[in-house]
Design an enzyme around this catalytic site. Sequence first.
Site, PDB file in Angstrom:
ATOM      1  N   HIS A  83      -3.362   7.176   2.662  1.00 40.66           N
ATOM      2  CA  HIS A  83      -3.734   5.901   2.054  1.00 40.66           C
ATOM      3  C   HIS A  83      -5.143   5.546   2.491  1.00 40.66           C
ATOM      4  O   HIS A  83      -5.473   5.575   3.684  1.00 40.66           O
ATOM      5  CB  HIS A  83      -2.740   4.819   2.479  1.00 40.66           C
ATOM      6  CG  HIS A  83      -3.225   3.429   2.227  1.00 40.66           C
ATOM      7  ND1 HIS A  83      -3.731   3.031   1.009  1.00 40.66           N
ATOM      8  CD2 HIS A  83      -3.313   2.344   3.052  1.00 40.66           C
ATOM      9  CE1 HIS A  83      -4.086   1.754   1.080  1.00 40.66           C
ATOM     10  NE2 HIS A  83      -3.849   1.328   2.301  1.00 40.66           N
ATOM     11  N   ASN A 119     -10.247  -0.007  -0.359  1.00 39.72           N
ATOM     12  CA  ASN A 119      -8.788   0.042  -0.257  1.00 39.72           C
ATOM     13  C   ASN A 119      -8.207  -0.532  -1.550  1.00 39.72           C
ATOM     14  O   ASN A 119      -8.300  -1.727  -1.801  1.00 39.72           O
ATOM     15  CB  ASN A 119      -8.338  -0.774   0.958  1.00 39.72           C
ATOM     16  CG  ASN A 119      -6.837  -0.761   1.176  1.00 39.72           C
ATOM     17  OD1 ASN A 119      -6.063  -0.399   0.290  1.00 39.72           O
ATOM     18  ND2 ASN A 119      -6.411  -1.155   2.362  1.00 39.72           N
ATOM     19  N   CYS A 141       0.807  -1.228   0.000  1.00 41.86           N
ATOM     20  CA  CYS A 141       0.000   0.000   0.000  1.00 41.86           C
ATOM     21  C   CYS A 141       0.836   1.272   0.000  1.00 41.86           C
ATOM     22  O   CYS A 141       0.302   2.364  -0.227  1.00 41.86           O
ATOM     23  CB  CYS A 141      -0.950  -0.004   1.190  1.00 41.86           C
ATOM     24  SG  CYS A 141      -2.136  -1.373   1.152  1.00 41.86           S
TER      25      CYS A 141
END
Length: 338
Positions: free
Chosen positions: A259, A289, A117
């Site tokens: 994020h 996500n 990520c």
Amino acid sequence: MDRPTAGRAAVIAGLGAYVPERVVTNDMLAEHLDTSDEWIRTRTGISTRHVVEPGTATSDLAVEAGARALKSAGGLTPDVLVLATTTPDRPCPGTAPDVAARLGLGRIPAFDVSAVCTGFLYALATGAGFIASGLAERVLVVAAEAFTTILNPADRTTSVIFGDGAGAVLLRAGDPAEPGAVKALDLGSDGTGRDLITVPAGGSAQRSTGLPAEPADTYFQMDGKPVFMNAVLHMTASSKKVLDEVGWEVADVDAFVGHQANLRILHAVADRLKIPREKAVVNVDRVANTAGASIPLALADAAADGTLRPGDRVLMTAFGGGLTWGSTAVEWPRIEAG
């Protein structure tokens, strides 16, 4: 006040994003998982996510986002392509050369970066390094994930969190003081946490045992509570380092682009930094996500809807498997997202 800078900088000159057309709602997931729309929304803030159709690979998403970034940049041609992904088309070779070829970029250097990520920020730092050193004039940075392809469809703790998508920026050489210049970068890692976010099987560690992989180990796994704690800790600390490096006070930040892991993490980091929650860019509710692609997707959405305006001071931060983390700061340029 911004601290004075000198030398050669990487400047964001184009921005592109792409998500698959197929939308999966929480209610659709609840049809085959022990969950509900309310359970998912209250714990993650997610309502929908985009999911690749069968036969669609990470490279397909990357090509779309990359092409849009190049169009946004007015057709500037990159000298290098850096692709951040956790879900390459194949374990070998890298996916980036294929993406470069399909974009018609010829035989430029192209390679993958794997930082889960945090992938976009690691790839951004790599591209900025190519430019700062004089090895390249323009770098196309793409982050693309077909993350749903590595999820266990029976695991409600991970299946509800992730979606697929890609984002890209075109970096060009420029002046450190101009809008769009990458002002500072902070990156870090801690390999002692490698098992907190992982796909255990498929690599040399498992294959070298000569034993067949356990079925569950072929899918993505995450230990939620320590991941949450580490994400908040490292994203906050890294953000503070970048703010100090560029000489910004918290009040100077116009947009906080974290994020898009889940809404609770975004709010927790904003609260610890004392950045008002309304300054946090949020699209996790719509796209979930998207791992390494989440920051450029959030930037593109915010630029498109007017949340992000030219001249805004933008703080970006991410945390991912590895463990890895990173942050950067940019004064937003006058560009149209593709």
